[in-house]
Motif scaffolding. Structure first.
Motif, PDB file in Angstrom:
ATOM      1  N   SER A  12       0.831  -1.225   0.000  1.00  0.00           N
ATOM      2  CA  SER A  12       0.000   0.000   0.000  1.00  0.00           C
ATOM      3  C   SER A  12       0.856   1.262   0.000  1.00  0.00           C
ATOM      4  O   SER A  12       0.376   2.340  -0.360  1.00  0.00           O
TER       5      SER A  12
ATOM      6  N   GLU B 292       2.903   1.983  -2.061  1.00  0.00           N
ATOM      7  CA  GLU B 292       3.152   2.384  -3.445  1.00  0.00           C
ATOM      8  C   GLU B 292       2.237   3.514  -3.901  1.00  0.00           C
ATOM      9  O   GLU B 292       2.555   4.215  -4.859  1.00  0.00           O
ATOM     10  N   SER B 293       1.107   3.713  -3.222  1.00  0.00           N
ATOM     11  CA  SER B 293       0.265   4.834  -3.660  1.00  0.00           C
ATOM     12  C   SER B 293       0.782   6.179  -3.140  1.00  0.00           C
ATOM     13  O   SER B 293       0.256   7.221  -3.510  1.00  0.00           O
ATOM     14  N   HIS B 294       1.812   6.136  -2.300  1.00  0.00           N
ATOM     15  CA  HIS B 294       2.355   7.395  -1.757  1.00  0.00           C
ATOM     16  C   HIS B 294       3.843   7.572  -2.034  1.00  0.00           C
ATOM     17  O   HIS B 294       4.340   8.690  -1.972  1.00  0.00           O
TER      18      HIS B 294
END
Ligand code: NAD
Length: 230
Positions: free
Chosen positions: A78, A80-82
């Motif tokens: 998760s 990877e979205s930031h």
């Protein structure tokens, strides 16, 4: 080297998959699933008994197929979205990928691949199929697991070193840091990077790392929340 504050490197070991029911390596007494590691994780062990070693990894492959990524694998994905995220793993399992991570470097090989005994570049994707005695490459070389055994060259180590050197955050998770050269990577993290290590029982966490003791499935998701909220 300049540091990239938006980049996270995760260096993982067997402990990140322990909460998925896959046993770690040195946990009790140097045995791996009741076998002496020299017998099942060295070229000499394979030379002494092809059948035993192939059976051992066939069993590991089936076990990994049945395991599911845990909350630590998912939390790492998760990120990877930031952030830009690179996972460097000593694990031979594919639970980071199945948890959603898209950039995973396997430095100790992969259970879902086979290679010829003739060389280490003739590599085949086998998924969760067994490797049996008599399965060969086109030239007749017996297939073996694409796993880095003791004494063999580690994969992607230069790329791993480059990645850890400029990451703004480094998470080391579930490794005893006993197996070199990978264990040496932790020292190459950028001096200004935020560095965290999670394990159950580290006697001497590396200097300049914040030590978060506990199970990865619990510790990693809360660290990830902290990093995303920063
Ligand atoms: P290791 O077994 O030497 O050390 C495991 C570490 O994980 C320990 O520090 C322990 O404190 C920690 N740990 C155990 N359970 C944990 C949990 N639930 N949460 C957080 N931390 C936990 O592991 P290693 O350093 O990765 O070396 C073992 C070698 O064996 C690796 O190179 C790997 O190739 C191979 N191996 C792979 C797998 C796998 O693919 N899942 C499993 C066993 C062994």
């Amino acid at each position: 080297m300049a540091m990239n504050p938006n980049k996270i490197v995760v260096l993982s070991g067997a402990g990140v998959s322990a909460d998925s029911g896959i046993n770690t390596f040195r946990a009790a007494d140097g045995l791996w699933e009741s076998h002496r590691v020299e017998d099942v994780a060295s070229p000499e062990g394979f030379a002494a008994n092809h059948e035993l070693v192939l059976r051992f990894y066939n069993e590991r492959r089936r076990q990994i197929q049945q395991a599911k990524p845990n909350a630590a694998h998912m939390a790492i994905a998760s990120l990877e979205s930031h952030f830009e995220v690179v996972v460097i793993t000593q694990n031979i399992d594919d639970l980071h990928e199945r948890g959603g991570s898209s950039n995973v470097l396997h430095v100790h090989g992969e259970i879902t691949k086979a290679r010829s005994v003739y060389d280490d570049v003739t590599v085949f994707n086998i998924g969760y199929e067994d490797i049996n005695l008599g399965d060969t490459c086109e030239l007749g070389g017996q297939l073996r697991p694409h796993i880095v055994w003791f004494g063999e060259a580690v994969e992607h180590i230069d790329t791993a070193l480059d990645h850890i050197s400029d990451a703004g955050k480094v998470l080391v998770v579930g490794t005893s840091l006993n197996v070199f050269p990978v264990a040496g990577l932790v020292r190459y993290a950028h001096p200004n990077a935020e560095k965290v290590i999670n394990a159950l029982d580290l006697e001497a966490p590396p200097a300049n790392y914040e030590y978060l003791q506990g199970k990865a499935a619990k510790v990693v998701p809360s660290l990830v929340q902290r990093w995303i909220a920063q």
